[in-house]
Structure formats: C-alpha cells, structure tokens
Design a protein around this motif. Structure first.
Motif, PDB file in Angstrom:
ATOM      1  N   TYR A   1      -1.356  -9.409  -2.560  1.00 18.92           N
ATOM      2  CA  TYR A   1      -2.097  -8.214  -2.928  1.00 18.92           C
ATOM      3  C   TYR A   1      -2.890  -7.747  -1.712  1.00 18.92           C
ATOM      4  CZ  TYR A   1      -5.228 -12.104  -4.217  1.00 18.92           C
ATOM      5  OH  TYR A   1      -5.934 -13.283  -4.232  1.00 18.92           O
ATOM      6  N   PRO A   2      -3.298  -6.477  -1.689  1.00 16.85           N
ATOM      7  CA  PRO A   2      -3.809  -5.899  -0.448  1.00 16.85           C
ATOM      8  C   PRO A   2      -5.138  -6.445   0.044  1.00 16.85           C
ATOM      9  CG  PRO A   2      -2.993  -4.174  -1.901  1.00 16.85           C
ATOM     10  CD  PRO A   2      -3.038  -5.439  -2.708  1.00 16.85           C
TER      11      PRO A   2
ATOM     12  N   ILE B   1       0.833  -1.199   0.000  1.00 18.73           N
ATOM     13  CA  ILE B   1       0.000   0.000   0.000  1.00 18.73           C
ATOM     14  C   ILE B   1       0.868   1.249   0.000  1.00 18.73           C
ATOM     15  CG2 ILE B   1      -1.721   1.300   1.305  1.00 18.73           C
ATOM     16  CD1 ILE B   1      -2.813  -1.410   2.270  1.00 18.73           C
ATOM     17  N   GLU B   2       1.889   1.265   0.881  1.00 17.71           N
ATOM     18  CA  GLU B   2       2.744   2.447   0.975  1.00 17.71           C
ATOM     19  C   GLU B   2       3.501   2.706  -0.324  1.00 17.71           C
ATOM     20  OE1 GLU B   2       2.393   0.125   3.118  1.00 17.71           O
ATOM     21  OE2 GLU B   2       2.132   0.946   5.127  1.00 17.71           O
TER      22      GLU B   2
ATOM     23  N   ASP C   1       3.117 -13.112   9.394  1.00 22.24           N
ATOM     24  CA  ASP C   1       1.719 -12.703   9.501  1.00 22.24           C
ATOM     25  C   ASP C   1       1.561 -11.272   9.000  1.00 22.24           C
ATOM     26  OD1 ASP C   1       1.028 -15.109  10.613  1.00 22.24           O
ATOM     27  OD2 ASP C   1       1.209 -14.414  12.680  1.00 22.24           O
ATOM     28  N   SER C   2       0.522 -11.059   8.224  1.00 20.38           N
ATOM     29  CA  SER C   2       0.232  -9.708   7.743  1.00 20.38           C
ATOM     30  C   SER C   2      -1.219  -9.657   7.297  1.00 20.38           C
ATOM     31  CB  SER C   2       1.151  -9.336   6.574  1.00 20.38           C
ATOM     32  OG  SER C   2       0.699  -9.911   5.369  1.00 20.38           O
ATOM     33  N   SER C   3      -1.661  -8.454   6.975  1.00 23.04           N
ATOM     34  CA  SER C   3      -3.039  -8.278   6.506  1.00 23.04           C
ATOM     35  C   SER C   3      -3.167  -8.510   5.005  1.00 23.04           C
ATOM     36  CB  SER C   3      -3.512  -6.853   6.840  1.00 23.04           C
ATOM     37  OG  SER C   3      -2.670  -5.893   6.198  1.00 23.04           O
ATOM     38  N   LEU C   4      -2.047  -8.808   4.338  1.00 21.54           N
ATOM     39  CA  LEU C   4      -2.082  -9.010   2.894  1.00 21.54           C
ATOM     40  C   LEU C   4      -2.723 -10.351   2.547  1.00 21.54           C
ATOM     41  CD1 LEU C   4       1.529  -7.833   1.963  1.00 21.54           C
ATOM     42  CD2 LEU C   4      -0.589  -6.515   1.813  1.00 21.54           C
TER      43      LEU C   4
END
Length: 308
Positions: A274-275, A135-136, A151-154
């Motif tokens: 991807y986001p 995103i950034e 771990d991530s929100s992706l």
C-alpha cells in the motif's frame, strides 16, 4: 488569503455583532479580524459590512454572501467529519489488486468473512500476475506473492509464506516416466509460468540434500496465469511448478502426482502493498490486519495437507 478562514471570520463577526467579540471567540486580536474582513472585501471587490462606531451591519451583498458562506462551511464541516470518520471506521470502496491464484483460493473467502464484520466496505478487485502501479492505477492495496520485492517507496507487509512444488498427471508420468533427480527434469517437458516476479527460464529447487537449478528455456508451453498452468499439467502436457495451495485437492484425489517430493521450489512471501503508513484509512488498515490474522493459518493448513 485563506478564503475558508476568512469566511469563518466573517460569520463570527456577524454572529458576535462586533470585531472585538469575534476576536475573543477566535482567540485573536481585533486588528487581525479587521484585516481579514478588509482582505475578503478587497478579494471580492464588494463591501460586506457597514461599519460605524456603534455597530456593524450587513450590506445587501453581505447578506447574500453570508447565506453562501453558511452553506459552504456546512459542506466543509461535513466533508471533514467524513474524512475523520474514514480514519476511524471502515467504510467505502476498497480498490484491491491481487494475483489470480491467491484471489481464487483465499481472498474471495476472506472478503466474504471481512464484510460480515464491516458491511459498509465494498470491494473492487483487479486480478493480474504483476506488481501494479498503486497510485497511478488508483489501487488501495495489492496482495502479491514473490520471493522478494524490488526497492520502491511502497509499504510492504509480509502476511504469509508458501512455496511451489513440481507436479505432473498420472498419464504423463506413465508415458514419460517419473524423474528421480533434478537432472532428469531436463529430459521432460517443462511447463513455464511467465511472471514479472519470478525467473522465467529455470526452476530453483531446494531440498535437505542440496539445491538445483533446472533449465526450462525450451519449454513448449508458456502462460502467465497459474490456473492455466494447472490445466496444462492435468492434461498431460508436462511437468509444472505450481504453488502448493493450488493443487492440494488434486494431489489428495490422485489426479495429480507430486514430482521429486524431496524438493520444493521457490519460497514465496505473500505481501500486502500500500502507498503509505501516514493517515491510512480504516478500511485499508483493517483489511490488511484481517488478512495478517487469518491468511497464515490458511496457508499452513494447506501445507500440512501435503504431508498427511
């Protein structure tokens, strides 16, 4: 106040000639239409309509405002249509990140084939051996190779698998000898690949006869790009761990030799990151689907060449 909705109400009142007819078309009440127009006039500090018991008419300011509203709402409608179309038809610029080894071997070829199907999509590709901040950095999709992901929100979709092997040049092995077991490797020069997704200081080896870990902390050569690891191996600087797809041609020609062929290195998943799944546009979803369909076969063919 919702300015866009108020503009739409104002246009409908002008077209209908009355609050009542406008309310019928908008499926609301005359009182709501009247309040919307009054709120708009108050917001603008300008009277837009002359009202009588028999008819309504535009003021001079209302006539000018009407023309602007028609232009603005036409632009809004066009923008909404383009956005909806982007959900249905692949179009626009796809900002792609990829690890260099994957891009050079597979992704450029895949982009060429994809664009034959979807020529309205263009690509802006960034190559780096890391997991980017999607995103950034404004990246739509990242194609990376890693044993596993933090771990991530992706959203992470596995689109293939591969693994690394140990290789050396014939000249290096002629001078230093061929290792016969993992313990022998600690007596050799190990070329280290620096990566944020792999351990730096040791090789993990797997075979049918057991697993082994080889310390390479004292490597005399470290680099963060796989193609340079390959060049170092070919120039006789030592033994290196490298994905099979990067060296199948050199192994076939004899310019590189596989070391400890009963062992393989880390098993990698190839991920598309991807986001979000929500409202994923067509160019992103179609690109991920295209790779998911074609990349596993490409990886499998290179793996099969290793055993031919």
């Amino acid at each position: 106040m919702d300015t866009i909705e108020s503009m739409k109400t104002f246009l409908q009142v002008n077209e209908s000639g009355s609050f009542t007819k406008a309310a019928e078309r908008l499926e609301t009440s005359s009182a709501n239409v009247s309040r919307a127009i009054s709120a708009l006039e108050q917001h603008l500090s300008t009277r837009l309509l002359h009202r009588t018991t028999r008819r309504i008419a535009l003021t001079e300011a209302g006539q000018r405002y009407l023309l602007r509203c028609e232009q603005i709402l036409a632009n809004v409608e066009e923008a909404e249509a383009e956005a909806r179309d982007a959900q249905m038809n692949p179009v626009g610029r796809l900002r792609l990140h990829a690890m260099p080894a994957l891009a050079n071997k597979y992704l450029v070829k895949a982009v060429s084939a994809y664009r034959e199907l979807y020529p309205a999509v263009s690509f802006d590709i960034t190559l780096a051996n890391r997991i980017p901040e999607l995103i950034e950095e404004g990246i739509d999709v990242s194609i990376i190779m890693a044993p596993q992901l933090p771990d991530s929100s992706l959203i992470a979709k596995v689109i293939g698998q591969t693994y690394s092997i140990l290789c050396a040049s014939p000249a290096y092995l002629a001078e230093h000898g061929m290792p016969t077991n993992p313990a022998d490797l600690e007596q050799h020069q190990g070329i280290k690949m620096a990566s944020s997704v792999l351990p730096l200081d040791y090789w993990e080896l797997t075979s049918a006869i057991g697993d082994a870990s080889v310390d390479i902390k004292n490597s005399p050569f470290q680099v963060n790009v796989g193609s340079t690891v390959k060049q170092a191996i070919m120039h006789g600087m030592g033994i290196g761990m490298i994905p099979i797809f990067s060296v199948v041609d050199e192994l076939a020609s004899g310019s590189l030799i596989r070391v400890l062929p009963d062992y393989r290195g880390t098993l990698f998943n190839v991920y598309a990151l991807y986001p979000s799944r929500a409202y994923l546009d067509a160019k992103t979803s179609s690109w991920v689907d295209f790779l998911s369909l074609h990349l596993p076969d490409e990886l499998a063919r290179d793996s099969e060449r290793l055993t031919e």
